[in-house]
Scaffold this active site. Structure first.
Site, short mmCIF file in Angstrom:
data_model
loop_
_atom_site.label_atom_id
_atom_site.label_comp_id
_atom_site.label_asym_id
_atom_site.label_seq_id
_atom_site.Cartn_x
_atom_site.Cartn_y
_atom_site.Cartn_z
N ASN A 1 -70.01 42.86 -25.44
CA ASN A 1 -71.01 42.19 -24.62
C ASN A 1 -70.37 41.55 -23.39
OD1 ASN A 1 -73.09 40.68 -23.57
ND2 ASN A 1 -73.88 40.02 -25.54
N ASP A 2 -69.61 40.48 -23.60
CA ASP A 2 -69.08 39.76 -22.44
C ASP A 2 -68.12 40.60 -21.61
OD1 ASP A 2 -70.51 37.48 -23.20
OD2 ASP A 2 -68.94 36.89 -24.60
N VAL A 3 -67.38 41.51 -22.24
CA VAL A 3 -66.39 42.29 -21.50
C VAL A 3 -67.03 43.41 -20.68
CG1 VAL A 3 -64.53 41.78 -23.10
CG2 VAL A 3 -65.91 43.83 -23.45
N SER B 1 -69.95 34.28 -26.02
CA SER B 1 -69.82 33.17 -25.08
C SER B 1 -71.17 32.59 -24.70
CB SER B 1 -69.10 33.64 -23.82
OG SER B 1 -69.89 34.59 -23.16
#
Lengths: 458, 101
Positions: free
Chosen positions: A383-385, A424
């Site tokens: 997700n965040d990456v 996050s």
């Protein structure tokens, strides 16, 4: 026999050579064994070297060594590969706890003629070991889902004041030459609480950095204890871990384009509002059948794994899908973000467990240069990456962090359990993009379904 | 202040060693590929269990009726040994997986 302490020199060399070999793929396995031999030799030397004031107690020591070895080996054998990060954290905490135990005894044995420098060193070992101990326990709890993220506006101020309190009490103790009844226990308590409050507010994507930092701290505590005991192998081994852990920490911070201070004080949280917040539009759902057709007739497919793959234990299913596609002439690669998962290299370990060969794993730079030629990017629980706000939304908390630029590929399919935010807690506009289709469900079951669809197309 | 300076002067060799080893640690690790980050972290974590030496020496120096020191040393050895044995074993398990292709 009085020269047996010279064996420490041999173990120091073995530890350095072992660590050196551990950092290169071809020699890593041997390096680990060399380091283990060095450690064994150091332990043996500590048993047989001549020391002052020797009372023996060999039986008790051997029993303790045996208990620790058995627990360690059994846990290491049984732990799931997905649970490695929290296990490393827990082990690390135990090392810190050992530093705490021996420093406390040392402090209780201070005599009147002990030097201030010696007192300061011992208290530093106690403090750093204590922070590494409770900090690692919290990191363990967070990674295994037992401790929830908690953060309030005052936590960074509280931590600064608490840190000042720790250092102040230790300074007082040093000035008073260590003769204050219960103060050592108060310092112990304050240090342990600091480790707790230090890690508690740090959440989400930053946990890998924290584990690496705590690992370095345990090394420093061991080195300080080495000074207290006048033992070179403790000193050198501890500093080696301290400096290599620091380098790893810095590398990880660089991968996220943030400074260490920012990680410790800032922390991603749900609190930072994104400029692109609010209504993001609608997502487009797709089916396993459509996705399978897309991939089957693509030339290049890139799989982007994240923590979701680890949780769903989907790495073997991914390998099977990869195999089916490759047999049908599709070129399959994996794009590995340095901080995907909960620990750097976490994805590499999982994919290696599933027998995916090295050369299919592309690092951030390689992967980004290949996305324009990629027909289908399949995101498995990352997700965040893969969040494009890092590239174009200065209001986003992760703005500036290098990410995998999937939107350069022709199509994106995201496997996800639901529309929850990443670890996050940041919105991900990728999911709402025109190029993106969502495929909801458990990652493992979905990939197996994709594989069945691909196979049934012949 | 004077005392601290004296202490530093007395331990100048140790301080030098400390500095050189910091740079050695940087050099040894600096060019490590991402694939090895987790095994390396796990391996170096095992090495941090070297603090066990202190616990062993502590136990050897404790009188057999000094239960506090013996107890602390015993717990210290058990915990640090879990760190050492578990750390190396789990690292080995990870690296074995890399080997078979």
């Amino acid at each position: 026999m009085e020269h047996l302490s010279l064996l420490y020199i041999v173990s120091t060399v073995l530890l350095i050579v072992g660590l050196r070999r551990l950092s290169s793929p071809a020699t890593a396995a041997k390096g680990n064994i060399i380091a283990a031999v060095g450690m064994g030799l150091a332990i043996l030397t500590a048993m047989v070297e001549p020391i002052e004031n020797d009372h023996g107690n060999y039986i008790l020591i051997l029993i303790a060594l045996a208990i620790g070895s058995i627990i360690g080996l059994v846990v290491a054998k049984k732990v799931e590969m997905t649970a490695i990060p929290e296990m490393v954290s827990l082990f690390n905490g135990f090392g810190g706890a050992c530093a705490v135990a021996i420093s406390m005894v040392e402090i209780s044995n201070f005599t009147a003629d002990v030097s201030k420098g010696y007192i300061a060193t011992t208290y530093l070992a106690l403090f750093i070991g204590g922070v590494a101990f409770t900090g690692s326990l919290i990191a363990y709890g967070k990674l295994s889902g037992k401790v929830k993220d908690w953060r309030s506006g005052i936590s960074s101020y509280f931590n600064l004041i608490w840190l000042a309190l720790c250092l102040g009490l230790m300074a007082y103790e040093v000035i008073m030459t260590g003769e204050i009844g219960y103060l050592p226990f108060i310092i112990l308590g304050v240090s342990l609480i600091y480790g707790f409050t230090f890690v508690l507010p740090i959440g989400g994507a930053d946990m890998p950095v924290v584990i690496s930092l705590l690992n370095a701290l345990t090394g420093v505590a061991a080195a300080l204890a080495g000074i207290v005991y006048g033992n070179m192998v403790m000193l050198l081994g501890g500093i080696l871990v301290g400096s290599s852990g620091t380098i790893l920490t810095v590398l990880m911070c660089q991968a996220m384009n943030r400074s260490l201070i920012n990680v410790i004080v800032g922390g991603f949280g749900g609190s930072s509002a994104s400029a692109a917040g609010g209504d993001q539009g609608t997502v487009k759902e797709t089916t396993a059948n459509d996705t399978a057709i897309m991939m089957r007739y693509a030339k290049n497919v890139t799989i982007i794994p994240g923590y979701g793959m680890a949780v769903a234990q989907a790495q073997k299913a991914a390998k099977e899908l990869d195999k089916s596609l490759t047999e049908r002439g599709v070129n399959v690669n994996y794009a590995i973000h340095p901080v995907a998962g909960r620990m750097p290299g976490h994805m590499n370990v999982l994919l290696a467990e599933a027998d995916v060969s090295y050369d299919k794993l592309k690092d951030l730079e390689d992967a980004n240069s290949q996305f324009p030629d990629t027909d289908v990017s399949l995101v498995v629980g990352a997700n965040d990456v893969v969040n494009p706000s890092a590239l174009d939304d200065p209001g986003s908390p992760i703005y500036g962090m290098p990410v995998l630029e999937l939107l350069n590929s022709k199509q994106v399919v995201v496997l996800k359990r639901g529309m929850s935010k990443g670890y996050s807690g940041i919105e991900n506009p990728l999911f709402f993009h025109d190029k993106t289709k969502m495929l909801f469900g458990d990652a493992k079951a979905t990939i197996e379904a994709l594989n069945d669809e691909v196979k049934s197309m012949d | 202040m004077q005392e601290i300076l004296n202490y530093l002067t007395d331990n100048v060799l140790t301080i030098n060693l400390w500095i050189i080893t910091i740079f050695l640690g940087f050099e040894v690790i600096s060019k490590v590929p991402t694939v090895l980050h987790t095994p390396l972290m796990s391996g170096s974590n095992a090495i941090s269990g070297i603090v066990i030496i202190g616990a062993i020496v502590l136990m050897r120096q404790s009188a057999s009726d000094d239960y506090v020191a013996l107890g602390a040393g015993f717990i210290g050895i058990v915990l640090a040994m879990i760190n050492v044995a578990g750390g190396h074993a789990v690292t080995n398990r990870m690296l074995e997986m890399f080997k078979k292709k």
